[in-house]
Scaffold this motif. Structure first.
Motif, PDB file in Angstrom:
ATOM      1  N   CYS A   1       0.771  -1.185  -0.064  1.00  0.00           N
ATOM      2  CA  CYS A   1      -0.176  -0.111  -0.134  1.00  0.00           C
ATOM      3  C   CYS A   1       0.965   1.374   0.097  1.00  0.00           C
ATOM      4  O   CYS A   1       0.634   2.269  -0.495  1.00  0.00           O
ATOM      5  CB  CYS A   1      -1.079  -0.225   1.174  1.00  0.00           C
ATOM      6  N   GLU A   2       1.815   1.390   1.020  1.00  0.00           N
ATOM      7  CA  GLU A   2       2.584   2.672   0.799  1.00  0.00           C
ATOM      8  C   GLU A   2       3.673   2.650  -0.405  1.00  0.00           C
ATOM      9  O   GLU A   2       3.816   3.756  -0.841  1.00  0.00           O
ATOM     10  CB  GLU A   2       3.938   2.182   2.027  1.00  0.00           C
ATOM     11  N   GLN A   3       3.943   1.611  -1.102  1.00  0.00           N
ATOM     12  CA  GLN A   3       4.705   1.386  -2.390  1.00  0.00           C
ATOM     13  C   GLN A   3       3.760   2.159  -3.587  1.00  0.00           C
ATOM     14  O   GLN A   3       4.023   2.982  -4.187  1.00  0.00           O
ATOM     15  CB  GLN A   3       5.230   0.154  -2.688  1.00  0.00           C
ATOM     16  N   MET A   4       2.466   1.834  -3.406  1.00  0.00           N
ATOM     17  CA  MET A   4       1.445   2.372  -4.448  1.00  0.00           C
ATOM     18  C   MET A   4       1.292   3.663  -4.079  1.00  0.00           C
ATOM     19  O   MET A   4       1.335   4.456  -5.064  1.00  0.00           O
ATOM     20  CB  MET A   4       0.205   1.474  -4.274  1.00  0.00           C
ATOM     21  N   GLU A   5       1.317   4.312  -3.086  1.00  0.00           N
ATOM     22  CA  GLU A   5       1.064   5.555  -2.606  1.00  0.00           C
ATOM     23  C   GLU A   5       2.394   6.401  -3.187  1.00  0.00           C
ATOM     24  O   GLU A   5       2.127   7.316  -3.761  1.00  0.00           O
ATOM     25  CB  GLU A   5       0.948   5.955  -1.133  1.00  0.00           C
TER      26      GLU A   5
ATOM     27  N   TYR B   1      -7.742   3.711  -2.070  1.00  0.00           N
ATOM     28  CA  TYR B   1      -7.878   2.680  -1.776  1.00  0.00           C
ATOM     29  C   TYR B   1      -6.603   1.917  -1.056  1.00  0.00           C
ATOM     30  O   TYR B   1      -6.841   1.539  -0.015  1.00  0.00           O
ATOM     31  CB  TYR B   1      -7.847   1.393  -3.190  1.00  0.00           C
ATOM     32  N   SER B   2      -5.400   2.522  -1.483  1.00  0.00           N
ATOM     33  CA  SER B   2      -4.183   2.285  -0.785  1.00  0.00           C
ATOM     34  C   SER B   2      -4.085   2.707   0.851  1.00  0.00           C
ATOM     35  O   SER B   2      -3.678   2.108   1.615  1.00  0.00           O
ATOM     36  CB  SER B   2      -2.966   2.617  -1.512  1.00  0.00           C
ATOM     37  N   GLN B   3      -4.612   3.892   0.652  1.00  0.00           N
ATOM     38  CA  GLN B   3      -4.642   4.584   2.046  1.00  0.00           C
ATOM     39  C   GLN B   3      -5.542   3.991   3.018  1.00  0.00           C
ATOM     40  O   GLN B   3      -5.065   3.738   4.089  1.00  0.00           O
ATOM     41  CB  GLN B   3      -4.861   6.142   1.855  1.00  0.00           C
ATOM     42  N   ASN B   4      -6.662   3.713   2.528  1.00  0.00           N
ATOM     43  CA  ASN B   4      -7.451   2.900   3.565  1.00  0.00           C
ATOM     44  C   ASN B   4      -6.939   1.429   3.842  1.00  0.00           C
ATOM     45  O   ASN B   4      -7.434   1.071   5.094  1.00  0.00           O
ATOM     46  CB  ASN B   4      -9.017   2.768   2.868  1.00  0.00           C
ATOM     47  N   GLY B   5      -6.443   0.942   2.752  1.00  0.00           N
ATOM     48  CA  GLY B   5      -6.115  -0.337   3.379  1.00  0.00           C
ATOM     49  C   GLY B   5      -4.754  -0.368   4.088  1.00  0.00           C
ATOM     50  O   GLY B   5      -4.789  -1.449   5.005  1.00  0.00           O
ATOM     51  N   LYS B   6      -3.955   0.639   4.340  1.00  0.00           N
ATOM     52  CA  LYS B   6      -2.913   0.735   5.105  1.00  0.00           C
ATOM     53  C   LYS B   6      -3.466   0.775   6.399  1.00  0.00           C
ATOM     54  O   LYS B   6      -2.628   0.377   7.476  1.00  0.00           O
ATOM     55  CB  LYS B   6      -2.350   1.829   4.642  1.00  0.00           C
TER      56      LYS B   6
END
Length: 92
Positions: free
Chosen positions: A30-34, A60-65
């Motif tokens: 998720c952090e890599q996607m951000e 999506y990635s922030q919420n997933g994190k």
């Protein structure tokens, strides 16, 4: 050597594809996607339509994190993952 925007899009697509296929992921992904999306969003060579998709993936990635269960979060977004992967393919 810095990655160009095409390489960044491929990495982003790979992460999304792995999450969609495996129905699991990591906070590091998720952090890599951000990081990838932040870099892509400031790139003037990126189509405006892609940036809209990137904003959705970023959310999506922030919420997933920060979710209690990343695997459930991924499972709940499988339809979106498929759509985002298709969108990235169409813009690449």
């Amino acid at each position: 050597m810095p990655l160009n925007h095409t390489d960044q899009m491929h990495i982003l697509k790979d992460i999304l594809s792995n999450q969609q296929t495996d129905c699991c992921g990591t906070v590091a992904e998720c952090e890599q996607m951000e990081r990838l999306i932040k870099s892509l969003m400031i790139n003037t060579d990126i189509d405006h339509n892609v940036k809209s998709v990137l904003q959705d993936i970023y959310s999506y990635s922030q919420n997933g994190k920060y979710t209690q269960s990343l695997d459930n979060h991924i499972d709940n977004h499988r339809t979106e993952l498929t759509q985002w992967i298709n969108d990235i393919d169409s813009f690449s």
